[in-house]
Design a protein around this motif. Sequence first.
Motif, mmCIF file in Angstrom:
data_model
loop_
_atom_site.group_PDB
_atom_site.id
_atom_site.type_symbol
_atom_site.label_atom_id
_atom_site.label_comp_id
_atom_site.label_asym_id
_atom_site.label_seq_id
_atom_site.Cartn_x
_atom_site.Cartn_y
_atom_site.Cartn_z
ATOM 1 N N TYR A 87 0.812 -1.223 0.000
ATOM 2 C CA TYR A 87 0.000 0.000 0.000
ATOM 3 C C TYR A 87 0.846 1.274 0.000
ATOM 4 O O TYR A 87 0.603 2.177 -0.809
ATOM 5 C CB TYR A 87 -0.953 -0.010 1.195
ATOM 6 N N PRO A 88 1.857 1.402 0.869
ATOM 7 C CA PRO A 88 2.660 2.643 0.865
ATOM 8 C C PRO A 88 3.352 2.883 -0.470
ATOM 9 O O PRO A 88 3.388 4.018 -0.968
ATOM 10 C CB PRO A 88 3.686 2.386 1.980
ATOM 11 N N THR A 89 3.892 1.813 -1.053
ATOM 12 C CA THR A 89 4.601 1.946 -2.328
ATOM 13 C C THR A 89 3.651 2.406 -3.427
ATOM 14 O O THR A 89 4.002 3.267 -4.246
ATOM 15 C CB THR A 89 5.243 0.608 -2.727
ATOM 16 N N LYS A 90 2.466 1.828 -3.461
ATOM 17 C CA LYS A 90 1.480 2.216 -4.480
ATOM 18 C C LYS A 90 1.049 3.667 -4.300
ATOM 19 O O LYS A 90 0.923 4.414 -5.271
ATOM 20 C CB LYS A 90 0.259 1.295 -4.395
ATOM 21 N N LEU A 91 0.820 4.045 -3.038
ATOM 22 C CA LEU A 91 0.358 5.406 -2.754
ATOM 23 C C LEU A 91 1.432 6.428 -3.102
ATOM 24 O O LEU A 91 1.149 7.451 -3.745
ATOM 25 C CB LEU A 91 -0.034 5.509 -1.281
ATOM 26 N N ILE A 92 2.661 6.151 -2.703
ATOM 27 C CA ILE A 92 3.771 7.053 -3.025
ATOM 28 C C ILE A 92 3.960 7.145 -4.540
ATOM 29 O O ILE A 92 4.209 8.222 -5.096
ATOM 30 C CB ILE A 92 5.077 6.572 -2.348
ATOM 31 N N GLY A 93 3.830 6.005 -5.214
ATOM 32 C CA GLY A 93 3.973 5.998 -6.671
ATOM 33 C C GLY A 93 2.952 6.894 -7.351
ATOM 34 O O GLY A 93 3.279 7.619 -8.304
ATOM 35 N N LEU A 94 1.727 6.873 -6.859
ATOM 36 C CA LEU A 94 0.677 7.729 -7.434
ATOM 37 C C LEU A 94 0.964 9.204 -7.165
ATOM 38 O O LEU A 94 0.805 10.052 -8.049
ATOM 39 C CB LEU A 94 -0.685 7.348 -6.846
ATOM 40 N N VAL A 95 1.361 9.506 -5.949
ATOM 41 C CA VAL A 95 1.659 10.902 -5.587
ATOM 42 C C VAL A 95 2.747 11.463 -6.490
ATOM 43 O O VAL A 95 2.630 12.579 -7.028
ATOM 44 C CB VAL A 95 2.085 11.001 -4.109
ATOM 45 N N GLU A 96 3.787 10.686 -6.704
ATOM 46 C CA GLU A 96 4.921 11.180 -7.494
ATOM 47 C C GLU A 96 4.625 11.150 -8.986
ATOM 48 O O GLU A 96 5.055 12.047 -9.719
ATOM 49 C CB GLU A 96 6.158 10.344 -7.168
ATOM 50 N N ARG A 97 3.925 10.136 -9.434
ATOM 51 C CA ARG A 97 3.622 10.041 -10.865
ATOM 52 C C ARG A 97 2.761 11.211 -11.329
ATOM 53 O O ARG A 97 2.968 11.759 -12.410
ATOM 54 C CB ARG A 97 2.911 8.717 -11.146
ATOM 55 N N TYR A 98 1.810 11.609 -10.485
ATOM 56 C CA TYR A 98 0.894 12.691 -10.876
ATOM 57 C C TYR A 98 1.213 14.006 -10.167
ATOM 58 O O TYR A 98 0.410 14.938 -10.208
ATOM 59 C CB TYR A 98 -0.546 12.257 -10.600
ATOM 60 N N GLN A 99 2.400 14.059 -9.515
ATOM 61 C CA GLN A 99 2.893 15.300 -8.908
ATOM 62 C C GLN A 99 1.855 15.930 -7.968
ATOM 63 O O GLN A 99 1.587 17.145 -8.009
ATOM 64 C CB GLN A 99 3.278 16.294 -10.005
ATOM 65 N N LEU A 100 1.282 15.109 -7.115
ATOM 66 C CA LEU A 100 0.234 15.586 -6.217
ATOM 67 C C LEU A 100 0.782 16.457 -5.085
ATOM 68 O O LEU A 100 0.024 17.188 -4.435
ATOM 69 C CB LEU A 100 -0.522 14.391 -5.626
ATOM 70 N N ILE A 140 12.788 -0.178 -13.122
ATOM 71 C CA ILE A 140 12.124 -0.075 -11.827
ATOM 72 C C ILE A 140 13.124 -0.453 -10.746
ATOM 73 O O ILE A 140 13.682 -1.555 -10.751
ATOM 74 C CB ILE A 140 10.891 -1.001 -11.773
ATOM 75 N N LEU A 141 13.347 0.465 -9.798
ATOM 76 C CA LEU A 141 14.343 0.233 -8.758
ATOM 77 C C LEU A 141 13.758 -0.437 -7.523
ATOM 78 O O LEU A 141 14.457 -1.121 -6.791
ATOM 79 C CB LEU A 141 15.003 1.557 -8.368
ATOM 80 N N ASP A 142 12.436 -0.210 -7.278
ATOM 81 C CA ASP A 142 11.797 -0.892 -6.155
ATOM 82 C C ASP A 142 10.550 -1.592 -6.678
ATOM 83 O O ASP A 142 10.483 -1.932 -7.849
ATOM 84 C CB ASP A 142 11.459 0.098 -5.027
ATOM 85 N N SER A 143 9.568 -1.804 -5.831
ATOM 86 C CA SER A 143 8.359 -2.523 -6.277
ATOM 87 C C SER A 143 7.211 -1.584 -6.613
ATOM 88 O O SER A 143 6.079 -2.019 -6.786
ATOM 89 C CB SER A 143 7.916 -3.508 -5.186
ATOM 90 N N GLY A 144 7.484 -0.286 -6.678
ATOM 91 C CA GLY A 144 6.416 0.680 -6.908
ATOM 92 C C GLY A 144 5.970 0.770 -8.356
ATOM 93 O O GLY A 144 6.772 0.993 -9.254
ATOM 94 N N ILE A 145 4.689 0.557 -8.594
ATOM 95 C CA ILE A 145 4.078 0.773 -9.906
ATOM 96 C C ILE A 145 2.794 1.562 -9.693
ATOM 97 O O ILE A 145 2.221 1.544 -8.600
ATOM 98 C CB ILE A 145 3.776 -0.554 -10.636
ATOM 99 N N SER A 146 2.344 2.258 -10.730
ATOM 100 C CA SER A 146 1.191 3.137 -10.597
ATOM 101 C C SER A 146 0.105 2.773 -11.605
ATOM 102 O O SER A 146 0.407 2.286 -12.699
ATOM 103 C CB SER A 146 1.613 4.601 -10.818
ATOM 104 N N ILE A 147 -1.131 3.028 -11.211
ATOM 105 C CA ILE A 147 -2.262 2.803 -12.104
ATOM 106 C C ILE A 147 -2.078 3.615 -13.389
ATOM 107 O O ILE A 147 -1.749 4.797 -13.343
ATOM 108 C CB ILE A 147 -3.589 3.191 -11.427
ATOM 109 N N GLY A 148 -2.265 2.968 -14.520
ATOM 110 C CA GLY A 148 -2.118 3.636 -15.796
ATOM 111 C C GLY A 148 -0.731 3.497 -16.401
ATOM 112 O O GLY A 148 -0.530 3.752 -17.588
ATOM 113 N N GLN A 149 0.237 3.091 -15.589
ATOM 114 C CA GLN A 149 1.620 2.932 -16.067
ATOM 115 C C GLN A 149 1.709 1.759 -17.036
ATOM 116 O O GLN A 149 1.126 0.702 -16.813
ATOM 117 C CB GLN A 149 2.537 2.694 -14.860
#
Length: 303
Positions: free
Chosen positions: A213-226, A289-298
Motif C-alpha cells: 500500500y505505501p509503495t502504491k500510494l507514493i507511486g501515485l503521488v509522485e507520478r501525478y505530482q500531487l 524499476i528500482l523498487d516494487s512501486g508501480i502506478s495505475i495507468g503505467q
Amino acid sequence: MIKKIILYCCVSFFISCGSNKAVVRTSRSVVSPSKPVARTIRKPVVKPVTKPIVVKVLDTKPVVVGDNKDISTEILEATTRVKVTTAMVLEYIEKYKEIAKKDMIEYGIPASITLGQGILESGAGTGPLSVQANNHFGIKCHKEWTGPSVKYDDDEAQECFRKYDNPNDSYRDHSLFLTTRERYSSLFKLDKNDYKGWAKGLKNAGYATDIAYPTKLIGLVERYQLQKYDAEVLGVDYVPTKIINTIDTTKMVGLSDADLHQVIKGDTLYSISKRYNISIEELKKKNNILDSGISIGQKIIVK
C-alpha cells in the motif's frame, strides 16, 4: 343417293361438334392468366419493412449504457478490478483537488495523500464502491456507523461499507475518520508535506491490509505530482519530483500492445510476473524499476 345424304349429315355433325370443343378450350385459356395476377398481389416483400426493428434495438443501447444505475450494477456484476487511463486519473484529480486542499487546511491531512488515496481506493472514481455508494476511500461501516451501507466482497465476503449521498461526503468522512481515531494520531505529528511518512504511517496504523500500500500510494503521488497541492496550501515553492520508476519511452518504439501491460488497480510486480511468466527481476530490468512501486495507468514492458 339417300345413303350419301345421310353420310354427309353425319360428317357435318361431327365436324360441328369438334369445332365447339375447340371453342371451349380457347375460353379456358383466357381464364388461365388470372393465376399470375394472384401471385403478383402476394409479391410485395414484407421483410424489409420489419428489418428496421433491428435498428431500433441498436439505437436503444446508448440509452441503457448512459444510465448511471445500469452502469453501477453492470460493474459490480462484471468485475472487482477496474482499468483506468492516465486521462481518467487526471480528470479525477482536477475534479477533487480543491476538496483535498480545503480538507488539508481544516483537518491537517496532506492534499497529496487524500487525492492519492482517492485515486487508489476508488480506481479514479470508476470502482464498484465509488460508483454504487460514492465511497472513494474504501471505508467500512465499523460499529459506530448508522448511515446507509452496501455489502461488498473485500478481505471477507459481503463486508459492510459506508454509502454516501455524494463523493464530497466521502471526502469529508475520510478526514473525520483519520482525525477521530487514536491509532492515526501519530500521523499528525509529521510534516504536512511528508507524503512518504504519511503513506507508510497509514499502512502501519492498519488503514490497508495490502503490504504494498505505501509503495502504491507514493507511486501515485509522485507520478501525478500531487505534492504540488500540498505546496499550494502551505505557501511554499514546489519542486517537481524526479520520477525514477518510469520507462524510457524510446524503448516502446516498435512494440505492440501484446508486449505491454497497463497497470490497473490491484496489480503488483508479482501478479504481473505470474501472468506473463516473467521474473520480477526481469520486469524491473526491462522497465528501469528500482523498487516494487508501480502506478495505475503505467505501461510496463512484459515481453
